[in-house]
Design a protein around this motif. Structure first.
Motif, PDB file in Angstrom:
ATOM      1  N   ASP A   1     -72.842 -54.844   0.481  1.00  0.00           N
ATOM      2  CA  ASP A   1     -72.969 -56.126   1.230  1.00  0.00           C
ATOM      3  C   ASP A   1     -73.219 -55.768   2.153  1.00  0.00           C
ATOM      4  O   ASP A   1     -74.087 -56.161   3.126  1.00  0.00           O
ATOM      5  CB  ASP A   1     -72.383 -57.484   0.825  1.00  0.00           C
ATOM      6  CG  ASP A   1     -71.468 -57.442  -0.487  1.00  0.00           C
ATOM      7  OD1 ASP A   1     -72.434 -57.587  -1.226  1.00  0.00           O
ATOM      8  OD2 ASP A   1     -70.423 -57.932  -0.899  1.00  0.00           O
ATOM      9  N   ASP A   2     -73.996 -54.578   2.851  1.00  0.00           N
ATOM     10  CA  ASP A   2     -75.134 -54.101   3.880  1.00  0.00           C
ATOM     11  C   ASP A   2     -73.219 -54.304   4.869  1.00  0.00           C
ATOM     12  O   ASP A   2     -73.638 -54.053   6.557  1.00  0.00           O
ATOM     13  CB  ASP A   2     -75.625 -55.138   3.956  1.00  0.00           C
ATOM     14  CG  ASP A   2     -77.291 -54.740   3.870  1.00  0.00           C
ATOM     15  OD1 ASP A   2     -76.938 -54.060   2.987  1.00  0.00           O
ATOM     16  OD2 ASP A   2     -77.967 -55.624   3.042  1.00  0.00           O
ATOM     17  N   GLN A   3     -72.271 -53.727   4.761  1.00  0.00           N
ATOM     18  CA  GLN A   3     -71.042 -53.539   5.721  1.00  0.00           C
ATOM     19  C   GLN A   3     -71.164 -53.068   6.324  1.00  0.00           C
ATOM     20  O   GLN A   3     -71.753 -51.486   5.531  1.00  0.00           O
ATOM     21  CB  GLN A   3     -69.871 -54.772   5.062  1.00  0.00           C
ATOM     22  CG  GLN A   3     -70.505 -55.314   4.096  1.00  0.00           C
ATOM     23  CD  GLN A   3     -69.069 -55.439   3.017  1.00  0.00           C
ATOM     24  OE1 GLN A   3     -69.106 -54.608   2.379  1.00  0.00           O
ATOM     25  NE2 GLN A   3     -68.004 -56.784   2.942  1.00  0.00           N
ATOM     26  N   ILE A   4     -70.988 -52.232   7.791  1.00  0.00           N
ATOM     27  CA  ILE A   4     -71.113 -51.068   7.873  1.00  0.00           C
ATOM     28  C   ILE A   4     -69.419 -51.404   8.707  1.00  0.00           C
ATOM     29  O   ILE A   4     -69.154 -52.505   9.762  1.00  0.00           O
ATOM     30  CB  ILE A   4     -71.842 -51.493   9.141  1.00  0.00           C
ATOM     31  CG1 ILE A   4     -73.452 -50.802   8.520  1.00  0.00           C
ATOM     32  CG2 ILE A   4     -71.441 -49.350   9.534  1.00  0.00           C
ATOM     33  CD1 ILE A   4     -74.497 -50.586   8.760  1.00  0.00           C
ATOM     34  N   VAL A   5     -68.659 -50.304   9.135  1.00  0.00           N
ATOM     35  CA  VAL A   5     -67.500 -50.402   9.707  1.00  0.00           C
ATOM     36  C   VAL A   5     -67.279 -49.335  10.280  1.00  0.00           C
ATOM     37  O   VAL A   5     -67.627 -47.724   9.714  1.00  0.00           O
ATOM     38  CB  VAL A   5     -66.008 -50.996   8.892  1.00  0.00           C
ATOM     39  CG1 VAL A   5     -66.452 -52.089   8.432  1.00  0.00           C
ATOM     40  CG2 VAL A   5     -65.492 -49.598   7.745  1.00  0.00           C
ATOM     41  N   SER A   6     -66.439 -48.719  12.057  1.00  0.00           N
ATOM     42  CA  SER A   6     -66.257 -48.077  12.227  1.00  0.00           C
ATOM     43  C   SER A   6     -64.914 -48.206  12.463  1.00  0.00           C
ATOM     44  O   SER A   6     -64.450 -49.091  13.564  1.00  0.00           O
ATOM     45  CB  SER A   6     -67.417 -47.177  12.551  1.00  0.00           C
ATOM     46  OG  SER A   6     -68.462 -48.172  14.001  1.00  0.00           O
ATOM     47  N   TYR A   7     -64.668 -46.847  13.250  1.00  0.00           N
ATOM     48  CA  TYR A   7     -63.055 -46.825  14.176  1.00  0.00           C
ATOM     49  C   TYR A   7     -62.788 -46.272  15.931  1.00  0.00           C
ATOM     50  O   TYR A   7     -64.139 -44.470  14.792  1.00  0.00           O
ATOM     51  CB  TYR A   7     -61.866 -46.700  13.371  1.00  0.00           C
ATOM     52  CG  TYR A   7     -61.618 -47.959  12.189  1.00  0.00           C
ATOM     53  CD1 TYR A   7     -60.185 -48.484  12.118  1.00  0.00           C
ATOM     54  CD2 TYR A   7     -62.637 -48.151  11.160  1.00  0.00           C
ATOM     55  CE1 TYR A   7     -60.894 -49.715  11.227  1.00  0.00           C
ATOM     56  CE2 TYR A   7     -62.372 -48.748   9.838  1.00  0.00           C
ATOM     57  CZ  TYR A   7     -61.679 -49.892  10.329  1.00  0.00           C
ATOM     58  OH  TYR A   7     -61.493 -50.412   9.129  1.00  0.00           O
ATOM     59  N   SER A   8     -62.612 -46.214  16.398  1.00  0.00           N
ATOM     60  CA  SER A   8     -62.192 -45.435  18.035  1.00  0.00           C
ATOM     61  C   SER A   8     -61.021 -44.612  17.086  1.00  0.00           C
ATOM     62  O   SER A   8     -60.535 -44.749  16.492  1.00  0.00           O
ATOM     63  CB  SER A   8     -61.522 -46.394  19.177  1.00  0.00           C
ATOM     64  OG  SER A   8     -60.505 -46.945  18.424  1.00  0.00           O
ATOM     65  N   PHE A   9     -60.870 -44.080  18.370  1.00  0.00           N
ATOM     66  CA  PHE A   9     -59.789 -42.828  17.594  1.00  0.00           C
ATOM     67  C   PHE A   9     -58.550 -43.384  17.764  1.00  0.00           C
ATOM     68  O   PHE A   9     -57.574 -43.702  16.937  1.00  0.00           O
ATOM     69  CB  PHE A   9     -59.960 -41.561  18.757  1.00  0.00           C
ATOM     70  CG  PHE A   9     -60.953 -41.025  19.142  1.00  0.00           C
ATOM     71  CD1 PHE A   9     -61.394 -41.015  18.295  1.00  0.00           C
ATOM     72  CD2 PHE A   9     -60.357 -39.520  19.029  1.00  0.00           C
ATOM     73  CE1 PHE A   9     -63.059 -39.577  17.297  1.00  0.00           C
ATOM     74  CE2 PHE A   9     -61.447 -38.719  19.094  1.00  0.00           C
ATOM     75  CZ  PHE A   9     -62.550 -38.870  18.505  1.00  0.00           C
ATOM     76  N   ARG A  10     -57.991 -44.410  18.923  1.00  0.00           N
ATOM     77  CA  ARG A  10     -57.109 -45.123  18.508  1.00  0.00           C
ATOM     78  C   ARG A  10     -56.746 -46.516  17.548  1.00  0.00           C
ATOM     79  O   ARG A  10     -56.325 -45.971  17.287  1.00  0.00           O
ATOM     80  CB  ARG A  10     -57.253 -45.761  19.575  1.00  0.00           C
ATOM     81  CG  ARG A  10     -55.627 -46.689  19.950  1.00  0.00           C
ATOM     82  CD  ARG A  10     -55.897 -48.095  21.699  1.00  0.00           C
ATOM     83  NE  ARG A  10     -54.283 -48.926  21.321  1.00  0.00           N
ATOM     84  CZ  ARG A  10     -54.238 -49.296  22.596  1.00  0.00           C
ATOM     85  NH1 ARG A  10     -54.530 -48.472  23.432  1.00  0.00           N
ATOM     86  NH2 ARG A  10     -52.822 -49.433  22.347  1.00  0.00           N
ATOM     87  N   ALA A  11     -57.946 -47.174  17.134  1.00  0.00           N
ATOM     88  CA  ALA A  11     -58.058 -47.769  16.354  1.00  0.00           C
ATOM     89  C   ALA A  11     -57.714 -47.359  14.692  1.00  0.00           C
ATOM     90  O   ALA A  11     -57.386 -47.830  13.900  1.00  0.00           O
ATOM     91  CB  ALA A  11     -59.392 -48.850  16.114  1.00  0.00           C
ATOM     92  N   ALA A  12     -58.389 -46.528  14.560  1.00  0.00           N
ATOM     93  CA  ALA A  12     -57.704 -45.523  13.594  1.00  0.00           C
ATOM     94  C   ALA A  12     -56.838 -45.293  13.673  1.00  0.00           C
ATOM     95  O   ALA A  12     -56.212 -45.069  12.309  1.00  0.00           O
ATOM     96  CB  ALA A  12     -59.320 -43.448  13.378  1.00  0.00           C
ATOM     97  N   GLY A  13     -55.571 -44.632  14.465  1.00  0.00           N
ATOM     98  CA  GLY A  13     -54.475 -44.158  14.481  1.00  0.00           C
ATOM     99  C   GLY A  13     -53.705 -45.900  13.978  1.00  0.00           C
ATOM    100  O   GLY A  13     -52.397 -45.054  12.944  1.00  0.00           O
TER     101      GLY A  13
END
Length: 126
Positions: free
Chosen positions: A65-77
């Motif tokens: 649904d045109d969603q885009i997510v990305s993560y910082s190095f910390r948020a990925a942890g």
């Protein structure tokens, strides 16, 4: 004069009648998919947690649904620790090579409607 009691920065009235923008909706949906699709494998093998960290960093995940997510190095942890239900982000921070999406992760998330693309910038700072 301050009497030691609680003084709120905002009051209830400041928020009354204001609906949520749901700015984090795509991220919540993605995280639920990650937990459902690959959570058992990540919980059963720490090396899969490293794979997950790598697949979240310097990558954008695109939903149907045109969603885009990305993560910082910390948020990925943080996400790895949430899925594994233990630890702290720092245990996973830079645990793998950023931007490398293992085939098993790509396939599992593709079956759930998510595809990935490398980001055009490093997200180590955000």
């Amino acid at each position: 004069m301050f009497d030691g009691g609680y003084i709120p920065f905002f009051s209830r009235e400041d928020f009354e009648g204001i609906p949520s923008s749901r700015a984090y909706r795509a991220r919540k949906q993605f995280e639920a998919v990650v937990d459902r699709a690959i959570g058992d494998r990540v919980r059963s093998d720490g090396a899969c947690g490293v794979d997950l960290w790598s697949a979240l960093t310097n990558v954008e995940w695109h939903g149907s649904d045109d969603q885009i997510v990305s993560y910082s190095f910390r948020a990925a942890g943080d996400l790895v620790t949430w899925v594994r239900e233990e630890g702290n982000y720092i245990e996973w921070y830079c645990s793998g090579e950023p931007g490398i999406v293992a085939a098993w992760i790509s396939g599992a998330l593709a079956r759930e409607g998510w595809s990935w693309a490398p980001t055009t910038r490093s997200n180590s700072e955000s």
